[in-house]
Structure formats: C-alpha cells, structure tokens
Scaffold this motif. Structure first.
Motif, PDB file in Angstrom:
ATOM      1  N   UNK A  42       0.833  -1.209   0.000  1.00 26.64           N
ATOM      2  CA  UNK A  42       0.000   0.000   0.000  1.00 26.64           C
ATOM      3  C   UNK A  42       0.870   1.263   0.000  1.00 26.64           C
ATOM      4  N   UNK A  43       1.975   1.239   0.747  1.00 19.98           N
ATOM      5  CA  UNK A  43       2.897   2.377   0.824  1.00 19.98           C
ATOM      6  C   UNK A  43       4.313   1.851   0.650  1.00 19.98           C
ATOM      7  N   UNK A  44       5.080   2.439  -0.269  1.00 25.63           N
ATOM      8  CA  UNK A  44       6.487   2.061  -0.405  1.00 25.63           C
ATOM      9  C   UNK A  44       7.277   3.192  -1.054  1.00 25.63           C
ATOM     10  N   UNK A  45       8.578   3.169  -0.833  1.00 23.57           N
ATOM     11  CA  UNK A  45       9.465   4.197  -1.361  1.00 23.57           C
ATOM     12  C   UNK A  45      10.338   3.556  -2.434  1.00 23.57           C
ATOM     13  N   UNK A  46      10.465   4.248  -3.566  1.00 23.86           N
ATOM     14  CA  UNK A  46      11.195   3.700  -4.707  1.00 23.86           C
ATOM     15  C   UNK A  46      12.608   4.264  -4.795  1.00 23.86           C
ATOM     16  N   UNK A  47      13.463   3.539  -5.531  1.00 23.69           N
ATOM     17  CA  UNK A  47      14.849   3.950  -5.725  1.00 23.69           C
ATOM     18  C   UNK A  47      15.086   4.576  -7.095  1.00 23.69           C
TER      19      UNK A  47
ATOM     20  N   UNK B 226       2.536   3.854   9.834  1.00 23.17           N
ATOM     21  CA  UNK B 226       1.145   4.227   9.531  1.00 23.17           C
ATOM     22  C   UNK B 226       0.508   4.726  10.820  1.00 23.17           C
ATOM     23  N   UNK B 227       0.137   5.997  10.836  1.00 25.67           N
ATOM     24  CA  UNK B 227      -0.490   6.606  12.007  1.00 25.67           C
ATOM     25  C   UNK B 227      -1.999   6.418  11.949  1.00 25.67           C
ATOM     26  N   UNK B 228      -2.564   6.635  10.749  1.00 27.86           N
ATOM     27  CA  UNK B 228      -4.009   6.479  10.566  1.00 27.86           C
ATOM     28  C   UNK B 228      -4.280   6.078   9.120  1.00 27.86           C
ATOM     29  N   UNK B 229      -5.197   5.121   8.963  1.00 21.58           N
ATOM     30  CA  UNK B 229      -5.591   4.705   7.625  1.00 21.58           C
ATOM     31  C   UNK B 229      -7.079   4.400   7.654  1.00 21.58           C
ATOM     32  N   UNK B 230      -7.883   5.328   7.124  1.00 21.34           N
ATOM     33  CA  UNK B 230      -9.329   5.174   7.049  1.00 21.34           C
ATOM     34  C   UNK B 230      -9.744   5.491   5.608  1.00 21.34           C
TER      35      UNK B 230
ATOM     36  N   UNK C 295      13.345   9.574   6.096  1.00 21.86           N
ATOM     37  CA  UNK C 295      14.174   9.095   4.983  1.00 21.86           C
ATOM     38  C   UNK C 295      15.535   9.778   5.008  1.00 21.86           C
ATOM     39  N   UNK C 296      16.551   9.084   4.484  1.00 20.20           N
ATOM     40  CA  UNK C 296      17.900   9.640   4.516  1.00 20.20           C
ATOM     41  C   UNK C 296      18.203  10.563   3.334  1.00 20.20           C
ATOM     42  N   UNK C 297      17.274  10.704   2.382  1.00 21.24           N
ATOM     43  CA  UNK C 297      17.419  11.654   1.282  1.00 21.24           C
ATOM     44  C   UNK C 297      16.046  11.901   0.662  1.00 21.24           C
ATOM     45  N   UNK C 298      15.958  12.921  -0.171  1.00 19.53           N
ATOM     46  CA  UNK C 298      14.693  13.199  -0.863  1.00 19.53           C
ATOM     47  C   UNK C 298      14.247  11.940  -1.601  1.00 19.53           C
ATOM     48  N   UNK C 299      12.956  11.657  -1.566  1.00 17.97           N
ATOM     49  CA  UNK C 299      12.449  10.380  -2.068  1.00 17.97           C
ATOM     50  C   UNK C 299      11.063  10.532  -2.664  1.00 17.97           C
ATOM     51  N   UNK C 300      10.579   9.419  -3.194  1.00 19.01           N
ATOM     52  CA  UNK C 300       9.213   9.346  -3.709  1.00 19.01           C
ATOM     53  C   UNK C 300       8.479   8.241  -2.973  1.00 19.01           C
ATOM     54  N   UNK C 301       7.368   8.608  -2.357  1.00 21.78           N
ATOM     55  CA  UNK C 301       6.484   7.638  -1.722  1.00 21.78           C
ATOM     56  C   UNK C 301       5.408   7.262  -2.726  1.00 21.78           C
ATOM     57  N   UNK C 302       5.213   5.980  -2.919  1.00 24.25           N
ATOM     58  CA  UNK C 302       4.127   5.505  -3.765  1.00 24.25           C
ATOM     59  C   UNK C 302       3.015   5.005  -2.851  1.00 24.25           C
ATOM     60  N   UNK C 303       1.802   5.458  -3.129  1.00 26.73           N
ATOM     61  CA  UNK C 303       0.606   5.012  -2.411  1.00 26.73           C
ATOM     62  C   UNK C 303      -0.267   4.318  -3.447  1.00 26.73           C
TER      63      UNK C 303
ATOM     64  N   UNK D 268      -0.675   6.992  -6.609  1.00 20.05           N
ATOM     65  CA  UNK D 268      -0.158   8.279  -6.155  1.00 20.05           C
ATOM     66  C   UNK D 268       1.349   8.238  -6.043  1.00 20.05           C
ATOM     67  N   UNK D 269       1.973   9.357  -6.347  1.00 15.84           N
ATOM     68  CA  UNK D 269       3.386   9.574  -6.076  1.00 15.84           C
ATOM     69  C   UNK D 269       3.506  10.853  -5.271  1.00 15.84           C
ATOM     70  N   UNK D 270       4.128  10.781  -4.101  1.00 21.94           N
ATOM     71  CA  UNK D 270       4.298  11.958  -3.235  1.00 21.94           C
ATOM     72  C   UNK D 270       5.789  12.200  -3.028  1.00 21.94           C
ATOM     73  N   UNK D 271       6.207  13.447  -3.199  1.00 20.23           N
ATOM     74  CA  UNK D 271       7.606  13.789  -2.992  1.00 20.23           C
ATOM     75  C   UNK D 271       7.866  13.967  -1.502  1.00 20.23           C
ATOM     76  N   UNK D 272       8.934  13.336  -1.046  1.00 23.55           N
ATOM     77  CA  UNK D 272       9.334  13.430   0.355  1.00 23.55           C
ATOM     78  C   UNK D 272      10.632  14.215   0.466  1.00 23.55           C
TER      79      UNK D 272
END
Length: 142
Positions: free
Chosen positions: A11-16, A67-71, A81-89, A116-120
């Motif tokens: 459901x949530x993961x960070x890509x390289x 995951x703090x909340x998932x509704x 994260x140790x550097x700027x990243x992309x979270x995929x939802x 979704x792609x979110x910049x971290x």
C-alpha cells in the motif's frame, strides 16, 4: 484451496528509481518488460513530470515508515528518509484527495498511470492526506 498472491505492490512504499513514458504505448511496453521486483523499485511517471525529478538524486535509501491512521477518507504517515524520495501510495488517483507534508500542501502525482506519487524531503515527513467528498448541498444543487 486457498490462493496466496505473493506478487503485489505494498500500500505504501518508497522507490529507488524513476522511469518516464511519453504515451500509452511506451507505458504498456515498460509494464510488459518489468517484473514485480522491478516495479517495487522503479516508479513509472508521464514524461511531463521529468523536470520535477532533475534535482532528486535517486538511489538506494534507508527509510522508516509508520502508519499513524488509515481510514477511507484520511491517511496519516510518519516517514523518516535519509534523502529526498518518492512515496508511492497504491490508492487510485482521484482529484478529491489532498495531501500535506509537514503541514505544507503537496501535489499528488500520477504514479504507474493510476496510483499516487508523493515527494518526500530528507529526514522527517509527516504526511496527511484527506478526501474532500462532495458536500450534500452541492449534490442537491447539481
């Protein structure tokens, strides 16, 4: 008989890595030439997003995701994260969602043509996404 699907995207993961496609044909070719392992490491975006990623150094990264909340209408995550990243939802893209990172509104990019792609940012990211449903008054008026 119970079937267990071992090839799925979380459901949530960070890509390289990031790969870009210009049209549906290129997108389909990228999917056909990828296995689930590659897709878990490489996000696929439309070519129009490429300028956003010029300053992001994509490489293997360490991260901690909680995951703090998932509704159905709210998602809250704490991510370090140790550097700027992309979270995929792996929620389907919908314009009624809005997301914030550390209380600043951020764009939701279409990842893999549907998710979704979110910049971290490097270090602490407090992600909060809210679904803005249609108001009952607006439904009546329409």
């Amino acid at each position: 008989f119970i079937y267990e699907n071992l090839e799925y995207l979380d459901r949530f993961f960070i890509v390289d890595k990031v790969a870009f496609y210009k049209n549906d044909l290129e997108y389909n070719e990228l999917l056909q030439n990828s296995n689930i392992s590659k897709l878990k490491k490489t996000v696929l975006f439309m070519d129009s997003y490429s300028p956003i990623f010029e300053k992001i150094n994509m490489n293997d990264r360490d991260y901690d995701l909680k995951i703090v909340q998932y509704t159905p209408d709210k998602i809250a995550l704490d991510i370090d994260v140790d550097s700027a990243s992309i979270l995929v939802v792996t929620n389907n893209y919908n314009e009624r969602w809005e997301c914030f990172n550390n209380n600043e509104k951020i764009d939701i990019l279409k990842a893999y043509g549907s998710f979704w792609g979110l910049l971290l940012k490097k270090n602490k990211n407090m992600i909060e996404c809210n679904y803005r449903g249609r108001s009952p008054l607006r439904i009546i008026v329409e």
